[in-house]
Design a protein around this motif. Structure first.
Motif, short mmCIF file in Angstrom:
data_model
loop_
_atom_site.label_atom_id
_atom_site.label_comp_id
_atom_site.label_asym_id
_atom_site.label_seq_id
_atom_site.Cartn_x
_atom_site.Cartn_y
_atom_site.Cartn_z
N GLY A 56 39.21 64.56 -5.31
CA GLY A 56 40.65 64.48 -5.08
C GLY A 56 41.12 65.03 -3.75
O GLY A 56 42.31 64.99 -3.43
N GLU A 57 40.19 65.50 -2.93
CA GLU A 57 40.55 66.09 -1.64
C GLU A 57 40.67 65.00 -0.58
O GLU A 57 39.94 64.01 -0.59
N ILE A 58 41.60 65.20 0.34
CA ILE A 58 41.75 64.31 1.50
C ILE A 58 41.27 65.07 2.72
O ILE A 58 41.84 66.09 3.10
N ILE A 59 40.20 64.57 3.33
CA ILE A 59 39.61 65.19 4.51
C ILE A 59 39.82 64.26 5.69
O ILE A 59 39.61 63.05 5.60
N SER A 60 40.25 64.80 6.82
CA SER A 60 40.35 63.98 8.02
C SER A 60 39.25 64.36 8.99
O SER A 60 38.89 65.53 9.12
N VAL B 69 42.54 59.83 -5.69
CA VAL B 69 41.29 59.41 -5.07
C VAL B 69 40.84 60.41 -4.01
O VAL B 69 41.66 61.02 -3.32
N THR B 70 39.53 60.62 -3.91
CA THR B 70 38.96 61.41 -2.83
C THR B 70 38.94 60.53 -1.59
O THR B 70 38.55 59.35 -1.66
N ALA B 71 39.36 61.07 -0.44
CA ALA B 71 39.51 60.22 0.74
C ALA B 71 39.02 60.92 2.00
O ALA B 71 39.14 62.14 2.14
N ILE B 72 38.46 60.12 2.90
CA ILE B 72 38.10 60.57 4.24
C ILE B 72 38.91 59.74 5.22
O ILE B 72 38.85 58.51 5.21
N TYR B 73 39.66 60.42 6.06
CA TYR B 73 40.64 59.77 6.94
C TYR B 73 40.25 60.02 8.39
O TYR B 73 40.24 61.17 8.85
N VAL B 74 39.89 58.98 9.11
CA VAL B 74 39.45 59.10 10.50
C VAL B 74 40.61 58.81 11.44
O VAL B 74 41.31 57.79 11.29
N ALA C 93 49.32 65.65 8.83
CA ALA C 93 50.31 65.19 7.86
C ALA C 93 49.66 64.65 6.59
O ALA C 93 50.21 64.79 5.49
N VAL C 94 48.48 64.06 6.72
CA VAL C 94 47.86 63.36 5.61
C VAL C 94 46.85 64.20 4.85
O VAL C 94 46.72 64.09 3.63
N SER C 95 46.11 65.08 5.54
CA SER C 95 44.92 65.68 4.93
C SER C 95 45.12 67.07 4.37
O SER C 95 46.03 67.81 4.78
N ASP C 96 44.24 67.43 3.43
CA ASP C 96 44.18 68.80 2.91
C ASP C 96 43.42 69.69 3.89
O ASP C 96 43.78 70.85 4.09
N ARG C 97 42.34 69.14 4.44
CA ARG C 97 41.56 69.84 5.47
C ARG C 97 41.24 68.84 6.58
O ARG C 97 41.16 67.62 6.34
#
Length: 368
Positions: free
Chosen positions: A39-43, A195-200, A209-213
């Motif tokens: 559930g984490e959003i990582i950039s 959803v767990t997400a990786i944001y590049v 703005a988008v990520s947890d970390r």
């Protein structure tokens, strides 16, 4: 590298362990490590060519790597084909099918999974509502605005309920105003779905703005990992501070005293408390970061000995979003500061000498 500051008692969902990738004599990804939780959003944040997209392709199974492991819920993904990983990818160019309408674009992945028409109907309609496009299913995707196309692409990526969603510069083709409008909307959707997400991205505002970390990358390495607040308030080196948009960055030589340390810089000598100087920098070369919040225009009626006073000549002044953005020449360097529009504009005239006070408790000492 600054250690991963997540709770180490949480069981990782996705583990990247000592991943490296070389192209000939060029190292694209250099022994990177991170645990990402469900559930984490990582950039992945960094300049072009730092290895962000290469790492994303490795996780997706689209790129082989030279060493290390990628594991999902403690199971290695070695040998698992990309199509069998159930990972979603939302690329920069979106790749919407122009011959299909909005509804059919979103339904595409579900049909590839051979889901029932009842399930497809329910899932697509739910996603159209989720992304704010109810009753828009029959529209031609080529008639949509950039922001609407973005939402359709996100809905299509989420439709097959991927275990992991990867977003590769998804807003790179949009203008800044539109990107800013979509930031919170995208994060809210990802969080609602869970959803767990990786944001590049190369844009720190977008990443924060988008990520947890966020993970800051440079030359294939992870340089610092942390929450947006942590990265902004305590960047670990000059590269990160510069990349995050800080302007007042100066070389410094540290001399330790019994109860303080002196920083010799091109704009003057600053005395700071011992706890402001990492031990590794004692009697060494470092970098001084002077955040805007540490600078005030001196008030002759409220002089204080607790601050460092420096003087310079105003070289330029522009007005933006309720603030004057000013450049002040201090010795051989330029100091950047923002002051409210209520500040005396006569005092801020070009060529005027400006006396500034810098609070030494708010400046930062960083690695070079």
């Amino acid at each position: 590298m600054t250690p991963d500051d997540r709770d180490q008692n949480l069981e990782p969902f996705l583990e990247i362990t000592n991943i490296s990738k070389r192209y000939g004599d060029k190292t694209a990804v250099d022994q990177v490590n991170i645990h990402i939780h469900r559930g984490e959003i990582i950039s992945l944040l960094g300049p072009s060519g730092c290895g962000k997209s290469t790492l994303l392709k490795i996780i997706a199974g689209l790129e082989e790597f030279d060493s290390g492991t990628v594991s999902l819920t403690n199971q290695s993904l070695e040998g698992v084909a990309p199509e069998d990983r159930n990972f979603g990818l939302m690329p920069q160019d979106l790749v919407l099918f122009p011959h299909l309408n909005v509804w059919d674009n979103i339904a595409f992945g579900l049909r590839m999974q051979r889901q029932s028409q009842i399930n497809i109907q329910s899932r697509v309609n739910d996603l159209l509502t989720l992304v704010g496009l109810p009753d828009q299913g029959e529209r031609n995707v080529q008639e949509l605005s950039g922001g609407e196309q973005q939402r359709v692409a996100l809905a299509r990526s989420l439709a097959p309920e991927p275990k992991l969603l990867m977003l590769d510069e998804p807003m790179g083709a949009l203008d800044r105003r539109l990107r800013e409008d979509l930031y919170l909307h995208v994060k809210a959707i990802l969080k609602e779905v869970g959803v767990t997400a990786i944001y590049v991205t190369h844009d720190h505002d977008e990443a924060f703005a988008v990520s947890d970390r966020a993970v800051v990358m440079q030359n294939g390495k992870f340089i610092q990992i942390g929450t947006p607040e942590k990265l902004y308030t305590t960047p670990s080196n000059a590269f990160i501070a510069n990349f995050l948009g800080f302007r007042n960055i100066f070389p410094a030589t540290i001399t330790s005293q019994p109860h303080s340390s002196n920083l010799k810089t091109p704009i003057g000598i600053f005395e700071v408390a011992p706890n402001q100087v990492p031990r590794a920098f004692e009697e060494n070369e470092a970098t001084l970061l002077v955040p805007n919040q540490s600078i005030t225009i001196q008030n002759a009626d409220k002089l204080t000995t607790a601050t460092k006073t420096i003087s310079g000549v105003i070289e330029s002044k522009i007005f933006q979003q309720g603030y004057y953005r000013i450049q002040v020449k201090v010795r051989t360097e330029t100091l950047h500061l923002s002051v409210p529009m209520t500040t005396d504009s006569v005092q801020l005239a070009l060529g005027n000498t400006l006396n500034l006070e810098i609070d030494p408790t708010k400046i930062m000492v960083l690695a070079k």
